[in-house]
Design a protein around this motif. Structure first.
Motif, mmCIF file in Angstrom:
data_model
loop_
_atom_site.group_PDB
_atom_site.id
_atom_site.type_symbol
_atom_site.label_atom_id
_atom_site.label_comp_id
_atom_site.label_asym_id
_atom_site.label_seq_id
_atom_site.Cartn_x
_atom_site.Cartn_y
_atom_site.Cartn_z
ATOM 1 N N TRP A 93 0.585 7.293 3.534
ATOM 2 C CA TRP A 93 -0.859 7.556 3.377
ATOM 3 C C TRP A 93 -1.720 6.380 3.780
ATOM 4 N N SER A 94 -1.220 5.138 3.673
ATOM 5 C CA SER A 94 -2.064 3.991 4.026
ATOM 6 C C SER A 94 -2.053 3.727 5.535
ATOM 7 N N GLN A 121 3.957 14.389 -10.541
ATOM 8 C CA GLN A 121 3.085 13.529 -11.362
ATOM 9 C C GLN A 121 2.585 14.282 -12.605
ATOM 10 N N THR A 131 0.862 -1.203 0.000
ATOM 11 C CA THR A 131 0.000 0.000 0.000
ATOM 12 C C THR A 131 0.893 1.246 0.000
ATOM 13 N N GLU A 132 0.276 2.414 -0.095
ATOM 14 C CA GLU A 132 1.068 3.628 -0.284
ATOM 15 C C GLU A 132 1.798 4.023 0.985
ATOM 16 N N LYS A 192 3.687 -1.668 -5.220
ATOM 17 C CA LYS A 192 2.315 -2.165 -5.309
ATOM 18 C C LYS A 192 2.307 -3.307 -6.319
ATOM 19 N N ARG A 250 2.050 3.609 -10.811
ATOM 20 C CA ARG A 250 1.116 4.654 -10.369
ATOM 21 C C ARG A 250 1.393 5.029 -8.918
ATOM 22 N N GLN A 251 1.736 4.029 -8.088
ATOM 23 C CA GLN A 251 1.956 4.271 -6.668
ATOM 24 C C GLN A 251 3.415 4.639 -6.436
ATOM 25 N N TRP A 252 3.693 5.421 -5.401
ATOM 26 C CA TRP A 252 5.084 5.781 -5.090
ATOM 27 C C TRP A 252 5.826 4.594 -4.501
ATOM 28 N N ASP A 258 0.948 -3.186 -10.240
ATOM 29 C CA ASP A 258 0.620 -1.792 -10.525
ATOM 30 C C ASP A 258 0.790 -1.556 -12.032
ATOM 31 N N THR A 261 6.026 8.879 -11.068
ATOM 32 C CA THR A 261 6.175 7.441 -10.781
ATOM 33 C C THR A 261 6.257 6.634 -12.075
#
Ligand code: FHN
Length: 470
Positions: free
Chosen positions: A85-86, A285, A81-82, A309, A304-306, A312, A301
């Motif tokens: 943020w997660s 982005q 997960t991010e 993932k 998509r996620q930093w 992804d 990126t």
């Protein structure tokens, strides 16, 4: 002498719960020794002239580099997960903060990462030392919530700093100003939406400065500090100015982005007038707008996620190359991000994408490295870069015909050819420039035309190109 703040034992992040030492004298001694070390290692104050010379040289080298590797990594990769943020969102806070107890990326190989960055044609690397979740991926004395208290017990920052140096890459660190885990930072997870019970922002600022001093002194030469997490209320312009001065006093030639202050215009990344500017703007982005009066760098990126993932969406070779070309054409750098896996490897398909970019740069790098953006501004047609008396036209989209038509320029064109040397037919009038490239000679992604002039291309003011395809 920079303040060395040792948080009271109760505030230190103890992990795993360790036996509390009865020997407080030992703790006090440790702090005194640390103060002594800091005082001893403190560099002689560089005279302003030396500072500006070292700094100007570093900024020019960074700008000439055009392309760097961003790495977002930490125990959260175990969850996919991010990062940051997660915590408290997809992953309960307690579970998120315990991930470090399982973090053992046994396949981590700093040399392999550095060699991949180099093979990708990247000239600098920026690793997350601490993201918003507060986890410290280096051997820090200021919190136990760090890599040395995981099953891995290796200093990732040190290993990667050494590997980058051996590969001739500039090493930089991303460091989050906000810290949603630290009890002194006022806001917490999820996403800074909660209030800590007994915050102390002055004490937290001391913690922040102590760790930055530790990173600068123990992993030098640290080429770049990429601050982030500055947007929340606890961080102020005044704290930014103080931190900027503190860091530069420790490392005169270091580069600092505009997120040390409070002036960043959101994801556009430009700096508001009157704000603390740092050394470069930071569009995120997205490809920054053409801007040649102040350095900038797009951070984007590769997926998509930093952070890591599984499965992804990976950007295509075409998308990555176009992003690099349009960024350079706008007179900016590209910091392309990967999120390594929990076993310490960068996913094979991401490595392959990076190597594809590297192979392209091996062939076409003269049109990117040490160039400036323009004079033909980026548009649907493509972008241009220039160096000396040469303009490189990067044609990314063609119209119906075989001729690309561009606005007139005041310099006289002496020759047009493809980068492989094949000469091209061209015409120049007071109104326009037309260059013909037979369909069979075009590249599927970027057809690079080399335009030699009778004078310096940097004398030509930036030119807007009609947005429709040529
Ligand atoms: O919140 C972070 C995000 O996780 C990531 O680190 C990016 C990279 O620049 N910066 C922040 C979002 O603007």
């Amino acid at each position: 002498m920079p303040e060395v703040f040792e948080p009271p034992k109760s505030q230190r992040m103890m992990w795993p719960p360790t036996h509390r030492s009865p020997f407080r004298l030992a703790a006090i001694t440790e702090v005194l020794v640390w103060i002594g070390i800091v005082q001893f290692l403190r560099p002689l104050e560089a005279a302003p002239a030396e500072m500006s010379k070292a700094h100007a040289k570093a900024l020019q080298h960074w700008r000439d580099s055009r392309f760097g590797l961003f790495i977002h990594w930490g125990p959260v990769s175990l969850k996919g997960t991010e990062i940051g943020w997660s915590r408290g969102a997809q992953v309960p806070i307690e579970d998120y903060d315990r991930l470090c107890q399982q973090f053992n990326p046994s396949n981590f190989n700093a040399t392999a990462w550095a060699k991949t960055a180099k093979a990708a044609g990247m000239k600098y690397v920026v690793l997350t030392s601490k993201h918003h979740d507060g986890f410290c991926i280096w051997n820090t004395k200021f919190t136990d919530y760090n890599i040395m208290n995981t099953p891995f017990r290796r200093d990732v920052v040190k290993e990667l700093a050494d590997a980058c140096r051996r590969q001739g890459l500039v090493f930089g660190l991303y460091h989050s100003i906000c810290d949603w885990r630290h009890p002194d930072y006022p806001l917490g997870s999820p996403g800074g939406k909660t209030q800590k019970t007994t915050p102390n922002m002055d004490r937290y600022s001391g913690y922040l400065k102590n760790q930055l001093a530790e990173l600068i002194r123990n992993y030098r030469p640290l080429g770049l500090l990429w601050f982030d997490g500055e947007w929340e209320a606890p961080w102020t312009h005044e704290r930014g100015v103080d931190l900027d001065q503190f860091v530069r006093s420790l490392e005169p030639g270091i580069l600092i982005n505009n997120r040390v202050g409070k002036g960043r215009a959101g994801m556009a990344g430009t700096t508001s007038a009157g704000a603390l500017p740092g050394d470069f703007d930071t569009p995120e982005q997205r490809i920054g707008n053409f801007q040649n009066d102040r350095p900038w760098e797009s951070c984007i990126t590769i997926c998509r996620q930093w952070a890591w993932k599984p499965n992804d969406r990976l950007k295509s070779r075409k998308e990555c190359l176009e992003t690099l070309v349009r960024t350079a054409g706008g007179d900016g750098n590209l910091l392309l991000n990967v999120g390594p896996m929990p076993n310490g490897e960068i996913e094979a398909r991401q490595v392959e994408r990076l190597l594809e970019i590297g192979r392209w740069l091996k062939k076409n790098g003269e049109s990117i490295y040490r160039t400036r953006g323009g004079p033909f501004k980026p548009g649907a047609w493509g972008a241009s870069t220039h160096k000396g008396n040469t303009i490189f036209l990067h044609v990314l989209k063609w119209g119906e015909g075989e001729t690309i038509e561009l606005p007139a320029i005041e310099k006289r064109i002496l020759k047009c050819s493809l980068l492989n040397g094949r000469r091209l037919h061209w015409k120049q009038t007071r109104e326009e420039v037309g260059i013909t490239v037979p369909r069979g000679s075009r590249d599927e992604v970027d057809t690079i035309i080399v335009m030699k002039l009778d004078g310096s291309a940097s004398d030509i003011a930036p030119i807007d190109v009609a947005t429709e395809k040529p």
